[in-house]
Design a protein around this motif. Structure first.
Motif, PDB file in Angstrom:
ATOM      1  N   PHE A  30       0.639  -1.398  -0.031  1.00  0.00           N
ATOM      2  CA  PHE A  30       0.064  -0.148   0.000  1.00  0.00           C
ATOM      3  C   PHE A  30       0.857   1.412   0.159  1.00  0.00           C
ATOM      4  O   PHE A  30       0.376   2.250  -0.265  1.00  0.00           O
ATOM      5  N   LEU A  31       1.956   1.139   0.470  1.00  0.00           N
ATOM      6  CA  LEU A  31       3.036   2.387   0.740  1.00  0.00           C
ATOM      7  C   LEU A  31       3.717   2.422  -0.998  1.00  0.00           C
ATOM      8  O   LEU A  31       4.628   3.404  -1.082  1.00  0.00           O
ATOM      9  N   ILE A  47      -9.459  -5.277  -0.235  1.00  0.00           N
ATOM     10  CA  ILE A  47      -9.609  -4.057   0.587  1.00  0.00           C
ATOM     11  C   ILE A  47     -10.052  -2.766  -0.308  1.00  0.00           C
ATOM     12  O   ILE A  47     -10.795  -2.234  -0.027  1.00  0.00           O
ATOM     13  N   ASN A  48      -9.232  -2.934  -1.516  1.00  0.00           N
ATOM     14  CA  ASN A  48      -9.640  -1.769  -2.330  1.00  0.00           C
ATOM     15  C   ASN A  48     -10.855  -1.844  -3.033  1.00  0.00           C
ATOM     16  O   ASN A  48     -11.559  -0.741  -3.032  1.00  0.00           O
ATOM     17  N   ALA A  54      -8.557   2.928   0.861  1.00  0.00           N
ATOM     18  CA  ALA A  54      -7.919   2.467   1.853  1.00  0.00           C
ATOM     19  C   ALA A  54      -6.402   2.671   1.974  1.00  0.00           C
ATOM     20  O   ALA A  54      -5.794   2.400   3.234  1.00  0.00           O
ATOM     21  N   VAL A  55      -5.802   2.867   0.880  1.00  0.00           N
ATOM     22  CA  VAL A  55      -4.275   3.307   0.887  1.00  0.00           C
ATOM     23  C   VAL A  55      -3.923   4.508   1.856  1.00  0.00           C
ATOM     24  O   VAL A  55      -2.946   4.522   2.280  1.00  0.00           O
ATOM     25  N   ASP A  56      -5.315   5.481   2.114  1.00  0.00           N
ATOM     26  CA  ASP A  56      -4.832   6.414   3.241  1.00  0.00           C
ATOM     27  C   ASP A  56      -4.527   5.874   4.310  1.00  0.00           C
ATOM     28  O   ASP A  56      -4.041   6.687   5.217  1.00  0.00           O
ATOM     29  N   SER A 269     -10.121  11.849   3.778  1.00  0.00           N
ATOM     30  CA  SER A 269     -11.203  10.634   3.440  1.00  0.00           C
ATOM     31  C   SER A 269     -11.524  10.011   4.545  1.00  0.00           C
ATOM     32  O   SER A 269     -11.028   9.951   5.903  1.00  0.00           O
ATOM     33  N   LYS A 270     -12.682   9.132   4.602  1.00  0.00           N
ATOM     34  CA  LYS A 270     -13.284   8.407   5.640  1.00  0.00           C
ATOM     35  C   LYS A 270     -12.186   7.678   5.953  1.00  0.00           C
ATOM     36  O   LYS A 270     -12.121   7.245   7.319  1.00  0.00           O
ATOM     37  N   ALA A 271     -11.481   6.563   5.033  1.00  0.00           N
ATOM     38  CA  ALA A 271     -10.492   5.718   5.740  1.00  0.00           C
ATOM     39  C   ALA A 271      -9.253   6.351   6.401  1.00  0.00           C
ATOM     40  O   ALA A 271      -9.030   5.692   7.378  1.00  0.00           O
ATOM     41  N   ALA A 272      -9.043   7.660   5.993  1.00  0.00           N
ATOM     42  CA  ALA A 272      -7.810   8.386   6.821  1.00  0.00           C
ATOM     43  C   ALA A 272      -8.243   8.661   8.027  1.00  0.00           C
ATOM     44  O   ALA A 272      -7.380   8.730   9.055  1.00  0.00           O
ATOM     45  N   ARG A 273      -9.774   8.597   8.441  1.00  0.00           N
ATOM     46  CA  ARG A 273      -9.966   8.897   9.906  1.00  0.00           C
ATOM     47  C   ARG A 273     -10.154   7.666  10.660  1.00  0.00           C
ATOM     48  O   ARG A 273     -10.504   7.685  11.954  1.00  0.00           O
ATOM     49  N   CYS A 274      -9.951   6.554  10.038  1.00  0.00           N
ATOM     50  CA  CYS A 274      -9.726   5.208  10.502  1.00  0.00           C
ATOM     51  C   CYS A 274      -8.357   4.676  11.096  1.00  0.00           C
ATOM     52  O   CYS A 274      -8.383   3.398  11.204  1.00  0.00           O
TER      53      CYS A 274
END
Length: 283
Positions: A30-31, A47-48, A54-56, A269-274
């Protein structure tokens, strides 16, 4: 998700099972890293498909690690670091960040993934202040009692303990006990850098967290829990939490919100907040 897996047995490090996905390889993928196999890419695709951004999570986690290390290297006099579950070497590893401020800083990486160990030891061959050891980071006594760890780190003096993106892969409720054993071993004035998959308990964000958790926990990985604020902070007993940005008091925040390098021009993004990060000091 670039690159291709090794195509011959001689290219696979000893001890690696290319038919089972690896936490370290998926994170590296992912990186943008290349050290992963088709079995890892299959998990990444799932996941994607479930959460395209999700990469975030991986990027936010890595950015938090980098900023926290810069902060501690420049704002404290601590020159020893214990990085647990360090993962595959990538750009801006812990030792590169802290040794930029103090070339004499000592860093010990701990992991038990054969690919991580092979790549890490090759990278660190010429750096006498950096070492990599094999141990189970969820068994603190194995890490804290390791002769290489004890030889190169002085636990009578403050050090920085890093558990970044690790404890969400521990099943059950043993996280607080694991971290308490680590924290109890630290000298006063030590710091802990910690991040964890995060369930913000906001319906639209919890839904994103649960989608990813379902793939990780009920798939071939078998682990990857998103925990609440209270559950995460319970893993950091007795620490004084560092203020995470200029606008809030001490606390736990999304990794991207922990002392960002500049103003944010686009929303997270929503994912970044998780994925949440926190830095604490042992008084």
């Amino acid at each position: 998700m670039t690159g291709a897996p090794p195509t011959s047995p001689s290219q696979v490090p000893v001890g690696v099972d290319p038919t089972r996905p690896s936490i370290a390889r998926i994170y590296d993928g992912f990186l943008g890293g290349k050290d992963h196999y088709e079995v890892d890419r299959a998990v990444m695709r799932k996941i994607n498909e479930a959460v395209p951004e999700a990469v975030d999570i991986a990027r936010g986690n890595r950015g938090f690690l980098n900023r926290a290390c810069r902060f501690l290297a420049t704002q404290t006099k601590i020159d020893q670091y214990l990085d647990c579950g360090s993962g595959l070497p990538t750009a801006e590893n812990t030792h590169q960040i802290v040794q930029r401020s103090n070339p004499d800083s000592r860093v010990v990486y701990v992991d038990n993934d054969p690919v991580v160990l092979a790549h890490g030891r090759a990278l660190l061959e010429e750096n006498e202040n950096v070492h990599m050891v094999e141990a189970d980071i969820f068994t603190p006594s194995a890490v804290l009692g390791h002769e290489v760890v004890r030889r190169h780190l002085d636990f009578a003096q403050p050090l920085v303990l890093l558990h970044v993106g690790t404890l969400h892969h521990l099943e059950g409720d043993g996280g607080p006990e694991v971290m308490r054993e680590y924290i109890d071993a630290l000298a006063p004035g030590s710091y802990v850098v910690f991040s964890h998959f995060y369930d913000p308990q906001v319906p639209e964000l919890t839904e994103v967290a649960k989608r990813i958790e379902d793939i990780l926990v009920h798939g071939p990985m078998g682990a990857g829990r998103f925990r609440t604020r209270d559950e995460i902070l319970a893993m950091l007993p007795g620490l004084e939490i560092v203020k995470p940005n200029a606008t809030t008091g001490p606390g736990l925040v999304a990794c991207d919100e922990w002392w960002p390098d500049g103003p944010r021009l686009t929303p997270l993004s929503k994912a970044a907040r998780c994925i949440a990060g926190v830095v604490g000091r042992k008084p």
